[in-house]
Design a protein around this motif. Structure first.
Motif, short mmCIF file in Angstrom:
data_model
loop_
_atom_site.label_atom_id
_atom_site.label_comp_id
_atom_site.label_asym_id
_atom_site.label_seq_id
_atom_site.Cartn_x
_atom_site.Cartn_y
_atom_site.Cartn_z
N ILE A 25 0.86 -1.18 0.00
CA ILE A 25 0.00 0.00 0.00
C ILE A 25 0.89 1.23 0.00
CG2 ILE A 25 -1.81 1.23 1.24
CD1 ILE A 25 -2.44 -1.46 2.63
N CYS A 26 0.76 2.07 -0.99
CA CYS A 26 1.57 3.28 -1.06
C CYS A 26 0.83 4.42 -0.36
CB CYS A 26 1.84 3.65 -2.52
SG CYS A 26 3.00 5.00 -2.72
N ILE A 27 1.43 4.99 0.66
CA ILE A 27 0.79 6.01 1.48
C ILE A 27 1.39 7.37 1.14
CG2 ILE A 27 0.41 6.80 3.84
CD1 ILE A 27 0.61 3.91 4.71
N PHE A 285 7.06 -9.38 -0.27
CA PHE A 285 6.53 -8.04 -0.52
C PHE A 285 7.41 -7.29 -1.50
CE2 PHE A 285 9.31 -7.71 3.18
CZ PHE A 285 10.06 -6.56 2.93
N ASP A 286 6.79 -6.31 -2.15
CA ASP A 286 7.48 -5.44 -3.10
C ASP A 286 6.99 -4.01 -2.90
OD1 ASP A 286 9.08 -7.21 -5.01
OD2 ASP A 286 7.12 -8.19 -5.04
N ALA A 287 7.89 -3.06 -3.02
CA ALA A 287 7.47 -1.66 -3.05
C ALA A 287 6.59 -1.45 -4.28
CB ALA A 287 8.68 -0.75 -3.10
N PRO A 288 5.53 -0.65 -4.16
CA PRO A 288 4.58 -0.51 -5.28
C PRO A 288 5.21 -0.09 -6.60
CG PRO A 288 3.65 0.42 -3.29
CD PRO A 288 5.07 0.07 -2.97
N ASP A 289 6.24 0.76 -6.55
CA ASP A 289 6.84 1.26 -7.78
C ASP A 289 8.17 0.60 -8.12
OD1 ASP A 289 4.81 3.17 -8.51
OD2 ASP A 289 5.47 4.37 -6.80
N ALA A 290 8.43 -0.56 -7.52
CA ALA A 290 9.65 -1.29 -7.84
C ALA A 290 9.64 -1.71 -9.31
CB ALA A 290 9.78 -2.51 -6.95
N GLY A 291 10.81 -1.70 -9.93
CA GLY A 291 10.91 -2.03 -11.34
C GLY A 291 10.71 -3.50 -11.63
N HIS A 292 10.42 -3.78 -12.91
CA HIS A 292 10.14 -5.14 -13.34
C HIS A 292 10.91 -5.51 -14.60
CE1 HIS A 292 6.60 -3.82 -11.00
NE2 HIS A 292 6.57 -5.07 -10.59
#
Length: 377
Positions: A25-27, A285-292
């Protein structure tokens, strides 16, 4: 000191244990205070400057500087912003040599390592009175780049026990525990490789003296391990970990309850965070804007965890830029950037208050320290 070898007990997951993928969840950052700082004597050339690695419950921050001659010096920054610079006796004064500080405990004891005049590494512990004691693990190599490495922000516990690794004369790594009385116990994880660059790497020690980290096998694949307080070693792999060289599972820290934090690289070389509880159940878990983007080490890199279970680290986005994050104990993730940062933000440690520290490089690749206070502080 005799080297002890312990039989591996492969960690078995109960059939009911499930792999839980946390909802990231990005706050919005409605309230945060970020302070940047430079230690006295820090250089101003590319990759010179102030490297902050650990924050104590008192708010003191420790790390090291890289001066204009590329020599390292330890520093302590008080919560009020004052600096103490220190060098371990015997530290070299040529480029690449000097004193590195990585970890501080609640009593104010600091550990790290220094390279001497021939670039051999030696561990040290600095008391809260400023007395520095150097130490070497039995069997540590004496060639350039070899030696004893307490190398992590999570490597000294409240009692003063220190974990780390040493490299021998063949450049193979072995784990060690330095007890509070100064006795050193060396150990190897069964299955660890015996070639150069392979072996056992201790990364974190718990309040009770358990150790976690990782080992590279003979194919250079990484696996996590736990060495408990009796010396029994278990190994583990996060489901989804890759099996190519440098892929796999990296153990990285503890909560007081014994949950282990770390990261793993999948088959696409993407990094993801994980938690493993004492029953062997994993949460990833992954940070919401982590690259792919496959193959370029995008993803989420957790490096610090506090007693409340909050985690900090950084993520690499699709444009190959680094950003900080904090994940609370419920799994909610806040992303942040440091004002003035170029493409590099590296977050290493989180205090019980939720304050985090690390460093960033600016547009000219000069390194600066920072502290981000918890929201509302």
């Amino acid at each position: 000191m005799k080297t002890f070898y312990f039989a591996k007990r492969k960690l078995q997951l109960a059939p009911a244990a499930t792999i839980l993928v946390a909802l990231a969840i990005c706050i919005p950052l409605s309230a945060q205070t970020i302070t940047t700082f430079d230690a006295p004597g820090a250089g101003t050339g590319a990759f010179q400057g102030t490297y902050a690695f650990n924050i104590a419950p008192s708010g003191a921050i420790i790390g090291y500087t890289r001066d204009a001659g590329n020599v390292r010096h330890g520093f302590i920054r008080s919560q009020q912003g004052g600096f103490t610079i220190f060098d371990a006796p015997g530290a070299g004064t040529a480029a690449g040599q000097g004193t590195r500080a990585y970890s501080i405990n609640p009593a104010g004891e600091i550990t790290g390592f220094f390279f001497d005049s021939v670039t051999v590494a030696h561990g040290y512990v600095r008391s809260n009175q400023g007395v520095i004691t150097a130490f070497d693990a039995p069997g540590a190599g004496t060639g350039p780049g070899q030696g004893t490495f307490p190398l992590s922000p999570l490597i000294i516990n409240p009692s003063g026990a220190i974990a780390g690794y040493y490299t021998d004369s063949s450049d193979v790594a072995h784990g060690f525990l330095r007890e509070t009385n100064g006795a050193i116990i060396a150990f190897d994880v069964p299955g660890a490789g015996t070639g150069p660059g392979e072996g056992t790497f201790s990364y974190a020690i718990s309040e009770t003296g358990a150790i976690t980290g990782y080992y590279f096998d003979s194919a250079d694949v990484s696996h996590g391990f736990l060495r408990d307080t009796t010396g029994v070693i278990t190994t583990f792999d996060v489901p989804g970990s890759g099996t190519a060289p440098l892929q796999g599972t990296y153990g990285g820290g503890f909560t007081p309850s014994g949950t282990i934090m770390g990261n793993y690289f999948d088959a696409d070389n993407l990094s993801h965070g994980f938690l493993m509880d004492t029953n062997g159940a994993f949460t990833t878990f992954d940070a919401p804007d982590a690259g792919h983007v496959p193959g370029v080490d995008d993803g989420t890199y957790p490096f610090g965890i506090n007693a409340n279970g909050a985690i900090t680290g950084w993520y690499v986005d699709d444009a190959d830029a680094n950003h900080g994050f904090v994940r609370d104990k419920h799994g909610a993730i806040v992303e942040f950037d440091v004002p003035g940062a170029g493409a590099g933000v590296f977050v290493w440690s989180i205090a019980p208050s939720g304050a985090v520290t690390g460093y960033f490089w600016d547009a000219n690749f000069v390194i600066h320290g920072f502290v981000r206070e918890a929201a509302g502080k």
